[in-house]
Design an enzyme around this catalytic site. Structure first.
Site, PDB file in Angstrom:
ATOM      1  N   ASP A  70       0.806  -1.212  -0.019  1.00 41.24           N
ATOM      2  CA  ASP A  70      -0.150  -0.010   0.123  1.00 41.24           C
ATOM      3  C   ASP A  70       0.852   1.286   0.165  1.00 41.24           C
ATOM      4  O   ASP A  70       2.030   1.252   0.195  1.00 41.24           O
ATOM      5  CB  ASP A  70      -0.882  -0.114   1.220  1.00 41.24           C
ATOM      6  CG  ASP A  70      -0.473  -0.341   2.629  1.00 41.24           C
ATOM      7  OD1 ASP A  70       1.133  -0.494   2.519  1.00 41.24           O
ATOM      8  OD2 ASP A  70      -1.044  -0.648   3.579  1.00 41.24           O
ATOM      9  N   ASN A 137      -7.543  -2.700  14.336  1.00 39.65           N
ATOM     10  CA  ASN A 137      -8.940  -3.124  13.961  1.00 39.65           C
ATOM     11  C   ASN A 137      -9.127  -4.297  12.953  1.00 39.65           C
ATOM     12  O   ASN A 137     -10.281  -4.557  12.437  1.00 39.65           O
ATOM     13  CB  ASN A 137      -9.737  -2.014  13.293  1.00 39.65           C
ATOM     14  CG  ASN A 137      -9.016  -1.171  12.076  1.00 39.65           C
ATOM     15  OD1 ASN A 137      -7.990  -1.906  11.706  1.00 39.65           O
ATOM     16  ND2 ASN A 137      -9.668  -0.428  11.446  1.00 39.65           N
ATOM     17  N   HIS A 139      -7.152  -4.479  10.231  1.00 40.25           N
ATOM     18  CA  HIS A 139      -7.158  -4.408   8.725  1.00 40.25           C
ATOM     19  C   HIS A 139      -5.706  -4.745   8.443  1.00 40.25           C
ATOM     20  O   HIS A 139      -4.886  -4.912   9.029  1.00 40.25           O
ATOM     21  CB  HIS A 139      -7.030  -2.674   8.442  1.00 40.25           C
ATOM     22  CG  HIS A 139      -6.021  -1.899   8.839  1.00 40.25           C
ATOM     23  ND1 HIS A 139      -6.359  -0.794   9.762  1.00 40.25           N
ATOM     24  CD2 HIS A 139      -4.828  -1.775   8.492  1.00 40.25           C
ATOM     25  CE1 HIS A 139      -5.009  -0.157   9.797  1.00 40.25           C
ATOM     26  NE2 HIS A 139      -4.069  -0.711   8.927  1.00 40.25           N
ATOM     27  N   GLU A 144      -9.906  -1.777   5.343  1.00 44.20           N
ATOM     28  CA  GLU A 144     -10.693  -1.577   6.531  1.00 44.20           C
ATOM     29  C   GLU A 144     -11.799  -2.368   6.793  1.00 44.20           C
ATOM     30  O   GLU A 144     -12.131  -2.956   5.843  1.00 44.20           O
ATOM     31  CB  GLU A 144     -10.982  -0.084   6.455  1.00 44.20           C
ATOM     32  CG  GLU A 144      -9.653   0.815   6.423  1.00 44.20           C
ATOM     33  CD  GLU A 144      -9.038   1.313   7.747  1.00 44.20           C
ATOM     34  OE1 GLU A 144      -9.027   0.415   8.623  1.00 44.20           O
ATOM     35  OE2 GLU A 144      -8.187   2.219   8.072  1.00 44.20           O
TER      36      GLU A 144
END
Ligand code: GLP
Length: 244
Positions: A70, A137, A139, A144
């Site tokens: 990314d 979380n 990801h 996400e």
């Protein structure tokens, strides 16, 4: 369904070493490996070991090709927190890799075109090992919670949770954190031969627990690893394993 191999280590150093051992093995067997790489603080220890093994000529990156997961949008490549800068500073500048063989998504410019181009590049290759960190979380890359598992490379709006988590790299100022990024999709990640997810620290424990339930749940992007047809390792320290 894939059977995830969970490796619980005593600490960050051991987590990094175990992971390095798998990479070193692969590079000895296949010097022209294609590696999927990750950023974040978690892989830094692994990269240090790989640099050391390269300097002592135990492994070479001369014929290795890399693809990163990314990149932030809206900051220039030259920004000190771009993933391009991160990869050069933490790995590529210190090993014998040909930088023409290192690839990251392009964060500047038209995200749609940049995403399509990176997706096309990825579809032409088979990644031998895809390395992943994990967000608190759940990801992976910048996929996400709620992301469709069928997506290829795409632009994302970062969640508030991720913006807060990553503010530590931007002078603790959430306003300085980019709000958008381009990421490999879960589909790209799952097309790698082997996947290794690494995590340390208590703030990752809940996400690790959710992966190890063995069910792929869109609200926990990393749980998609349960769908992988090849080998998956989850290598964690004691703290990240503390809710298992
Ligand atoms: C970022 C990256 C992820 C990384 C995550 C965790 O959001 N896009 O690829 O896994 O941070 O970072 P850290 O290893 O610093 O906890």
């Amino acid at each position: 369904m894939s059977k995830i191999e969970l490796i619980i280590t005593n600490n960050y150093e051991e987590m990094s070493q175990k992971t390095a051992d798998i990479f070193i093995d692969l590079l000895k067997k296949k010097p022209n490996s294609i590696l999927g790489l990750a950023t974040g603080s978690t892989p830094i220890g692994l990269y240090k070991i790989l640099i050391e093994k390269n300097k002592s000529k135990i492994i070479s990156f001369k014929d290795v090709i890399t693809y990163n997961l990314d990149e932030y949008c809206d900051i220039p490549k030259s920004h000190e927190q771009s993933y391009f800068t991160f990869m050069n500073q933490n790995l590529f500048d210190h090993i014998d890799i040909n930088k023409d063989n290192t690839h990251l998504p392009q964060g500047e410019g038209d995200s749609k075109i940049n995403s399509e181009n990176y997706d096309k590049e990825l579809n032409k290759v088979k990644i031998d090992i895809q390395l992943l960190g994990i967000g608190s979380n759940g990801h992976i890359g910048f996929n996400e919670p709620g992301t469709d598992f069928d997506l290829g490379v795409h632009e994302v709006l970062l969640t508030e949770n991720t913006i807060k988590d990553n503010a530590r790299f931007f002078e603790n100022d959430i306003n300085k954190v980019p709000k958008k990024a381009i990421t490999m999709g879960i589909k790209n990640i799952l097309s790698a031969e082997t996947i290794i997810l690494i995590a340390n620290g208590k703030n990752k424990a809940n996400a690790i627990k959710n992966i190890m339930k063995g069910v792929a749940d869109k609200n926990v992007p990393a749980s998609a690893l349960n769908l992988h047809k090849g080998k998956v390792y989850v290598i964690v320290d004691k703290d990240a394993a503390s809710l298992l």
